[in-house]
Design a protein around this motif. Structure first.
Motif, PDB file in Angstrom:
ATOM      1  N   ALA A 647      43.008  52.163  47.770  1.00  0.00           N
ATOM      2  CA  ALA A 647      43.732  52.218  46.528  1.00  0.00           C
ATOM      3  C   ALA A 647      43.030  52.693  45.113  1.00  0.00           C
ATOM      4  O   ALA A 647      42.924  53.498  44.257  1.00  0.00           O
ATOM      5  CB  ALA A 647      44.972  51.522  45.749  1.00  0.00           C
ATOM      6  N   ARG A 648      41.234  52.555  45.002  1.00  0.00           N
ATOM      7  CA  ARG A 648      40.538  52.731  44.041  1.00  0.00           C
ATOM      8  C   ARG A 648      39.890  54.349  43.775  1.00  0.00           C
ATOM      9  O   ARG A 648      40.222  54.941  45.395  1.00  0.00           O
ATOM     10  CB  ARG A 648      39.443  51.255  44.243  1.00  0.00           C
ATOM     11  N   PRO A 649      39.848  53.795  42.796  1.00  0.00           N
ATOM     12  CA  PRO A 649      39.008  55.955  43.639  1.00  0.00           C
ATOM     13  C   PRO A 649      37.857  56.470  43.929  1.00  0.00           C
ATOM     14  O   PRO A 649      37.173  54.976  43.916  1.00  0.00           O
ATOM     15  CB  PRO A 649      38.283  56.351  41.700  1.00  0.00           C
ATOM     16  N   GLN A 650      37.661  57.044  44.635  1.00  0.00           N
ATOM     17  CA  GLN A 650      36.827  57.311  45.452  1.00  0.00           C
ATOM     18  C   GLN A 650      35.767  58.414  45.141  1.00  0.00           C
ATOM     19  O   GLN A 650      36.310  59.648  44.958  1.00  0.00           O
ATOM     20  CB  GLN A 650      37.057  57.813  47.016  1.00  0.00           C
ATOM     21  N   PRO A 651      34.092  57.933  45.038  1.00  0.00           N
ATOM     22  CA  PRO A 651      33.437  59.667  44.821  1.00  0.00           C
ATOM     23  C   PRO A 651      33.206  60.872  45.949  1.00  0.00           C
ATOM     24  O   PRO A 651      33.439  60.429  47.248  1.00  0.00           O
ATOM     25  CB  PRO A 651      32.456  58.655  44.621  1.00  0.00           C
ATOM     26  N   ARG A 652      33.630  62.218  45.181  1.00  0.00           N
ATOM     27  CA  ARG A 652      34.257  63.002  45.683  1.00  0.00           C
ATOM     28  C   ARG A 652      32.742  63.408  46.343  1.00  0.00           C
ATOM     29  O   ARG A 652      31.568  63.315  45.994  1.00  0.00           O
ATOM     30  CB  ARG A 652      34.287  64.161  44.954  1.00  0.00           C
ATOM     31  N   ALA A 653      32.946  63.457  48.538  1.00  0.00           N
ATOM     32  CA  ALA A 653      32.015  64.003  48.640  1.00  0.00           C
ATOM     33  C   ALA A 653      32.129  65.002  49.643  1.00  0.00           C
ATOM     34  O   ALA A 653      33.326  65.463  49.857  1.00  0.00           O
ATOM     35  CB  ALA A 653      31.704  62.412  49.978  1.00  0.00           C
ATOM     36  N   ALA A 654      31.026  66.418  49.685  1.00  0.00           N
ATOM     37  CA  ALA A 654      31.339  67.345  50.545  1.00  0.00           C
ATOM     38  C   ALA A 654      31.533  67.286  51.459  1.00  0.00           C
ATOM     39  O   ALA A 654      30.840  66.274  52.915  1.00  0.00           O
ATOM     40  CB  ALA A 654      29.879  68.592  50.036  1.00  0.00           C
ATOM     41  N   GLY A 655      31.835  67.933  52.327  1.00  0.00           N
ATOM     42  CA  GLY A 655      32.563  68.568  53.896  1.00  0.00           C
ATOM     43  C   GLY A 655      33.354  67.746  54.688  1.00  0.00           C
ATOM     44  O   GLY A 655      34.418  67.069  53.355  1.00  0.00           O
ATOM     45  N   SER A 656      33.345  67.270  55.924  1.00  0.00           N
ATOM     46  CA  SER A 656      34.464  66.892  56.417  1.00  0.00           C
ATOM     47  C   SER A 656      34.497  65.401  55.705  1.00  0.00           C
ATOM     48  O   SER A 656      35.320  64.540  56.056  1.00  0.00           O
ATOM     49  CB  SER A 656      33.888  67.259  57.909  1.00  0.00           C
ATOM     50  N   GLY A 657      33.472  64.613  55.422  1.00  0.00           N
ATOM     51  CA  GLY A 657      33.352  62.520  55.132  1.00  0.00           C
ATOM     52  C   GLY A 657      34.512  62.858  54.332  1.00  0.00           C
ATOM     53  O   GLY A 657      35.193  62.536  53.765  1.00  0.00           O
ATOM     54  N   ALA A 658      34.941  63.496  52.824  1.00  0.00           N
ATOM     55  CA  ALA A 658      35.242  63.418  52.349  1.00  0.00           C
ATOM     56  C   ALA A 658      36.775  64.039  51.798  1.00  0.00           C
ATOM     57  O   ALA A 658      38.046  63.498  52.062  1.00  0.00           O
ATOM     58  CB  ALA A 658      34.934  64.653  50.470  1.00  0.00           C
ATOM     59  N   ALA A 659      36.400  64.933  53.962  1.00  0.00           N
ATOM     60  CA  ALA A 659      38.554  65.547  53.989  1.00  0.00           C
ATOM     61  C   ALA A 659      39.163  64.010  54.585  1.00  0.00           C
ATOM     62  O   ALA A 659      40.042  63.857  54.792  1.00  0.00           O
ATOM     63  CB  ALA A 659      38.305  66.322  55.120  1.00  0.00           C
ATOM     64  N   GLY A 660      38.202  63.604  55.659  1.00  0.00           N
ATOM     65  CA  GLY A 660      38.141  62.184  55.998  1.00  0.00           C
ATOM     66  C   GLY A 660      39.224  61.093  55.104  1.00  0.00           C
ATOM     67  O   GLY A 660      39.944  60.613  55.643  1.00  0.00           O
ATOM     68  N   GLY A 661      38.404  60.904  54.224  1.00  0.00           N
ATOM     69  CA  GLY A 661      38.822  59.840  53.553  1.00  0.00           C
ATOM     70  C   GLY A 661      40.134  60.135  52.593  1.00  0.00           C
ATOM     71  O   GLY A 661      40.966  59.277  51.779  1.00  0.00           O
ATOM     72  N   LEU A 662      40.084  61.512  52.759  1.00  0.00           N
ATOM     73  CA  LEU A 662      41.310  61.606  51.681  1.00  0.00           C
ATOM     74  C   LEU A 662      42.032  61.328  52.462  1.00  0.00           C
ATOM     75  O   LEU A 662      44.053  61.248  52.089  1.00  0.00           O
ATOM     76  CB  LEU A 662      41.816  63.360  52.089  1.00  0.00           C
ATOM     77  N   ARG A 663      42.914  60.390  54.272  1.00  0.00           N
ATOM     78  CA  ARG A 663      43.874  60.819  54.452  1.00  0.00           C
ATOM     79  C   ARG A 663      44.704  59.080  53.844  1.00  0.00           C
ATOM     80  O   ARG A 663      45.648  58.601  53.510  1.00  0.00           O
ATOM     81  CB  ARG A 663      44.018  59.984  56.052  1.00  0.00           C
ATOM     82  N   GLY A 664      43.801  58.385  53.778  1.00  0.00           N
ATOM     83  CA  GLY A 664      43.496  56.581  53.266  1.00  0.00           C
ATOM     84  C   GLY A 664      44.500  56.669  51.873  1.00  0.00           C
ATOM     85  O   GLY A 664      45.464  56.538  51.374  1.00  0.00           O
ATOM     86  N   ARG A 665      43.106  57.751  50.777  1.00  0.00           N
ATOM     87  CA  ARG A 665      44.310  58.125  49.490  1.00  0.00           C
ATOM     88  C   ARG A 665      45.490  58.536  49.375  1.00  0.00           C
ATOM     89  O   ARG A 665      46.499  58.233  48.764  1.00  0.00           O
ATOM     90  CB  ARG A 665      42.864  58.444  49.360  1.00  0.00           C
ATOM     91  N   TRP A 666      45.670  59.284  50.726  1.00  0.00           N
ATOM     92  CA  TRP A 666      47.058  60.028  50.459  1.00  0.00           C
ATOM     93  C   TRP A 666      48.037  59.089  50.722  1.00  0.00           C
ATOM     94  O   TRP A 666      49.163  58.996  50.590  1.00  0.00           O
ATOM     95  CB  TRP A 666      47.006  61.279  51.200  1.00  0.00           C
ATOM     96  N   ALA A 667      47.450  58.094  51.852  1.00  0.00           N
ATOM     97  CA  ALA A 667      48.290  57.494  51.958  1.00  0.00           C
ATOM     98  C   ALA A 667      48.856  55.934  51.004  1.00  0.00           C
ATOM     99  O   ALA A 667      50.141  56.036  50.703  1.00  0.00           O
ATOM    100  CB  ALA A 667      48.392  56.378  53.150  1.00  0.00           C
ATOM    101  N   ALA A 668      47.889  56.149  50.503  1.00  0.00           N
ATOM    102  CA  ALA A 668      48.096  55.210  48.683  1.00  0.00           C
ATOM    103  C   ALA A 668      49.354  55.798  47.507  1.00  0.00           C
ATOM    104  O   ALA A 668      49.734  55.529  47.301  1.00  0.00           O
ATOM    105  CB  ALA A 668      46.743  55.273  48.418  1.00  0.00           C
ATOM    106  N   THR A 669      48.663  56.822  47.790  1.00  0.00           N
ATOM    107  CA  THR A 669      50.123  57.929  46.783  1.00  0.00           C
ATOM    108  C   THR A 669      50.994  57.577  47.453  1.00  0.00           C
ATOM    109  O   THR A 669      52.525  57.856  46.506  1.00  0.00           O
ATOM    110  CB  THR A 669      49.418  59.518  46.794  1.00  0.00           C
ATOM    111  N   LEU A 670      51.166  58.167  49.053  1.00  0.00           N
ATOM    112  CA  LEU A 670      52.716  57.787  48.405  1.00  0.00           C
ATOM    113  C   LEU A 670      53.539  56.309  49.311  1.00  0.00           C
ATOM    114  O   LEU A 670      54.796  56.097  49.122  1.00  0.00           O
ATOM    115  CB  LEU A 670      52.755  58.627  50.938  1.00  0.00           C
TER     116      LEU A 670
END
Length: 845
Positions: A647-670
């Motif tokens: 749930a803590r803010p994650q540092p933005r990373a370029a490329g697919s790695g940043a995209a991968g971390g979105l799923r967990g943060r999106w789950a926390a938002t839901l």
């Protein structure tokens, strides 16, 4: 016909015809052969004199059309269509075969295109501007040459001296048919002309006399521009007579014949033409179709049955027998049982009907009656097929490569040939596999043309694979697309350069974020790498300034699709991926506050946005490996609750790695949205849908889902709000219904809540519940009814081992039988069938 028409002795040979009439075409051909004029004059734009000889090329196959358009405004254009059975085409072919000069004598296209567009009757003689591209395909705005013998809307009787727009517009064909005792003008024309063999001089003379009488009775009675057009025809006729003498043949609409014989001075005719507006016009040959010759398409010179007329003109003998044989072949190809005996009986019936009706030959009405009664056994379903394929038809003409064309048209023709993608008038479905180079090239061409407004193909839903390497198109070439190609020529000389230039211009002028993201997707689909830098700059600028979560949510799916398309098309989408990740992160921050205090409509709209973002983030995460420790959903390794670090803010990373971390943060938002029930509260529709999305992703334990439902359906919650939560959680089709079927605990919660709803609130709750459950399949609704009738499951059961069985299902899960299919499922998912090295069959035993 024996001898020349009587008009021949007094001057030029005036052949008044009906446009697109096979009988007139045969009569013209016979008259020219008998009189052998030194020049042939034809009603049409004089600009076509320079390209008329192309009609003799072996690659020129009618139906074709002369296309004239304004040089500075290609959208202002007009067509002069010609079929193989058109009298004008027959005259051109005879003249070219005998090396006789051919001249067109109608008002120049330079003048007719410059005239303001008018509302014209069905017999509109002059070309007019095409409609806006958004209105296409609308063939009603594509008029053709003069059609004096075609039915038109009846005009009103005007007082003497009234303006041209108020003059009486007469339908000559209807008047003559009515005089002869016919109630159908088409049938009268067929009996008098089309079914009389080659006709003769007497036919032309009789038609000319009839037109003269009608003009004397009704005045001008035609189109309001006829006087100007006829003045120009007389001037051109005078020029030809000075050059060739009276050995000149004129082929024109029968309505104009009396006007060409009028005794007027050249000075008076030039006075009528003085001051006409004028533009620079360009002219070329383009393919046409039989369907566009049909009156129902809106074409002013249209006929009812172009396919039938083409058959009448080209059938050497026994036209009825040959026609019914064609019909039988068509029906057999569509798996209708039609034998030769059917054809024989249909021929006899058609001939009998013609004799009973007093007709010289069985016409279209008689043959169709026979087809319906004998070949179709009285059914109108196969009759509709016969009418569409044979009576009207989808024949598409061809134009030789030597015909003048704009550079963009030439490049399109070359590309079509290299990709083996031939334009066709009949709609067909095209399946593309983008892993093949030829299919990928076809896809790029079709997407580029759509960007240019040339909608030759439209995307369709594939009936086979749903993978991104598959595309399905519906293709159909319409004549007006030639005008769209001419219009698109302002952007470039090739399809690639034109599409690139237009995309760059649209990117700079786009007003909304969603518009730019859609443009970016279209650029990727069309492989317009040259336009992407401009589009990406515009996209980044607008994304940075737009704070509306709804706009961001609308833009994200298109960006994610673009990133995925890049994989199969070999396109570098790194920049798009970074923008997509940035948009997703802004949505994560802005979505929870945007869901507070919404009314019913706003909540429904936001639910749609939330579902679209959920799918987009899932696809974006699949483009690369997860960078955090959160495992992929569905592997069975994920925890039932989230670590606090997620749930803590994650540092933005370029490329697919940043995209991968979105799923967990999106789950926390839901998770945050699903638990919001304070004041001001998030609508139940949003909270229920958030919980359902988490459950579907296996990020919400079943016990937790039941707890959230219990809270939403507690006595302290207003019934409408509780029903809204239910709609969000189990709404959306059979998926929600199957959830209740397999988890009787959730079904029991809904059942007990519904029983406890007070009577005064039930009326408000019922519409929401009906809307939710009506979306389920019939089988799902039936199963739910059986479960409710049987009674709720025992407390503590959730569909596991020992739970009461639903109708059609076993008593519970058999782990040994389930384990046997795990290797196959993992293989289908592209995973190691047995990562632990065990024998799955041995384990199952």
């Amino acid at each position: 016909m024996t001898g020349a028409p009587r008009a021949r002795a007094a001057g030029p040979l005036l052949l008044g015809v009906r446009h697109h009439g096979p009988g007139s075409a045969r009569a013209v051909r016979a008259a020219l052969a008998a009189c052998a004029p030194r020049a042939v004059l034809i009603e049409g734009p004089p600009e076509a004199d320079a390209i008329v000889r192309l009609a003799a090329e072996k690659d020129m196959r009618p139906p074709v059309a002369l296309l004239a358009h304004a040089a500075d405004d290609p959208g202002r254009a007009g067509f002069w269509p010609l079929a193989g059975f058109s009298p004008e085409w027959a005259a051109i072919q005879w003249a070219l075969a005998h090396e006789v000069p051919v001249r067109f004598i109608d008002l120049p296209a330079a003048n007719s295109l410059a005239m303001p567009a008018k509302q014209t009757p069905a017999a509109a003689p002059a070309p007019a501007a095409l409609p806006d591209p958004a209105a296409l395909p609308d063939p009603a705005a594509l008029p053709g040459p003069a059609t004096p013998l075609e039915p038109v809307d009846p005009g009103e009787q005007a007082a003497p001296g009234a303006g041209s727009a108020e003059r009486l517009r007469v339908d000559p064909l209807s008047v003559l048919a009515g005089t002869a005792g016919y109630d159908d003008p088409e049938r009268w024309w067929e009996d008098v002309i089309e079914h009389r063999g080659t006709g003769g001089a007497e036919a032309f003379t009789a038609v000319a006399e009839a037109m003269e009488a009608l003009r004397a009775e009704y005045g001008h009675g035609g189109h309001e521009d006829d006087a100007v057009r006829e003045a120009h025809m007389r001037l051109r006729l005078r020029e030809a007579r000075r050059e060739f003498g009276d050995e000149v043949a004129v082929v024109c609409g029968a309505w104009h014949v009396p006007a060409l014989g009028e005794r007027t001075t050249a000075t008076a005719d030039r006075k009528l033409l003085k001051g006409l507006p004028k533009v620079k016009a360009e002219i070329s040959w383009v393919p046409w179709t039989h369907r566009r010759l049909a009156r129902h398409s809106g074409y002013g010179a249209g006929i009812t049955s172009p396919g039938w007329y083409d058959h009448l003109f080209h059938a050497p003998d026994r036209p009825v027998e040959r026609w019914l044989t064609k019909v039988a072949g068509l029906l057999r190809a569509e798996d209708f049982a039609v034998s030769s005996a059917h054809v024989i009986e249909a021929v006899r019936l058609a001939e009998t009907l013609a004799a009973m009706r007093g007709r010289p030959l069985a016409g279209l009405a008689e043959t169709l009656d026979a087809v319906r009664a004998v070949l179709c056994e009285g059914s109108d379903v196969p009759m509709a097929l016969v009418w569409d394929r044979l009576v009207v038809g989808d024949v598409l003409g061809e134009v030789p490569e030597s015909a003048p064309a704009a550079p963009l048209q030439r490049d399109l023709t070359r590309t079509q040939r290299s990709l083996r993608l031939k334009p066709e008038a009949l709609e067909r479905e095209l399946e593309l596999d983008l892993r093949k180079e030829t299919d990928a090239g076809r896809s790029r061409l079709l997407h580029r043309l759509r960007l240019l407004g040339v909608d030759w193909g439209s995307p369709a839903v594939s009936r086979g694979s749903t993978g991104t390497f598959r595309e399905t198109w519906r293709l159909r070439w319409e004549p007006e697309l030639s005008v769209r190609v001419a219009e698109a020529g302002v952007w470039g000389t090739t399809v690639l350069s034109a599409a690139t230039a237009k995309a760059e211009t649209e990117a700079r002028s786009a007003k909304g974020l969603a518009e730019v993201t859609e443009l970016a997707e279209r650029c990727l689909l069309g492989a317009l790498s040259g336009a992407l830098p401009v589009v990406m700059r515009s996209l980044a600028d607008r994304a940075a300034l737009d704070a509306d979560v709804g706009h961001l949510a609308q833009a994200l799916p298109a960006l994610v699709r673009s990133v995925r398309y890049g994989d199969v098309r070999g396109t570098d989408t790194a920049a798009l991926g970074e923008v997509a990740v940035g948009l997703a992160e802004r949505i994560l921050v802005g979505l929870p506050p945007a869901c507070v205090g919404l009314d019913a409509d706003g909540a429904a709209e936001m639910r749609g946005h939330m579902e679209a973002v959920h799918r987009a983030i899932g696809l974006l995460s699949e483009s690369g490996p997860e960078t955090g420790t959160q495992p992929e959903a569905g592997t069975g390794a994920e925890p039932e609750t989230w670590p606090a670090a997620e749930a803590r803010p994650q540092p933005r990373a370029a490329g697919s790695g940043a995209a991968g971390g979105l799923r967990g943060r999106w789950a926390a938002t839901l998770r945050s949205l699903a638990g919001r029930d304070g004041t001001p509260a998030t609508p139940g529709l949003i909270r229920g849908r958030a919980a359902r999305l988490l459950l579907d992703d296996a990020r919400l334990a079943e016990d937790e889902a039941a707890r959230l439902m219990g809270l939403a359906l507690s006595p302290g919650t207003e019934p409408p709000e509780a029903a809204s939560w239910i709609e969000g959680f189990i709404g959306g089709g059979a998926g929600g219904g199957m959830l209740l079927v397999h988890d009787e605990r959730l079904l029991g919660l809904v059942d007990r809540w519904l029983i406890s709803v007070p009577a005064e609130a039930f009326t408000d709750v019922l519409p929401l519940l009906r809307r939710t459950f009506s979306a389920y399949d019939t089988g799902v609704r039936r199963t739910l009814g059986e479960l409710v009738r049987r009674g709720p499951a025992a407390e503590g059961h959730s569909g596991g081992q020992g739970a009461p069985a639903a109708p059609g299902f076993g008593p519970g899960l058999d782990p040994h039988r389930a384990a046997a299919v795990v290797p196959t499922v993992r293989l289908l998912l592209g995973l190691d069938p047995d990562p632990h090295g065990h024998d799955p069959m041995e384990a199952a035993r």
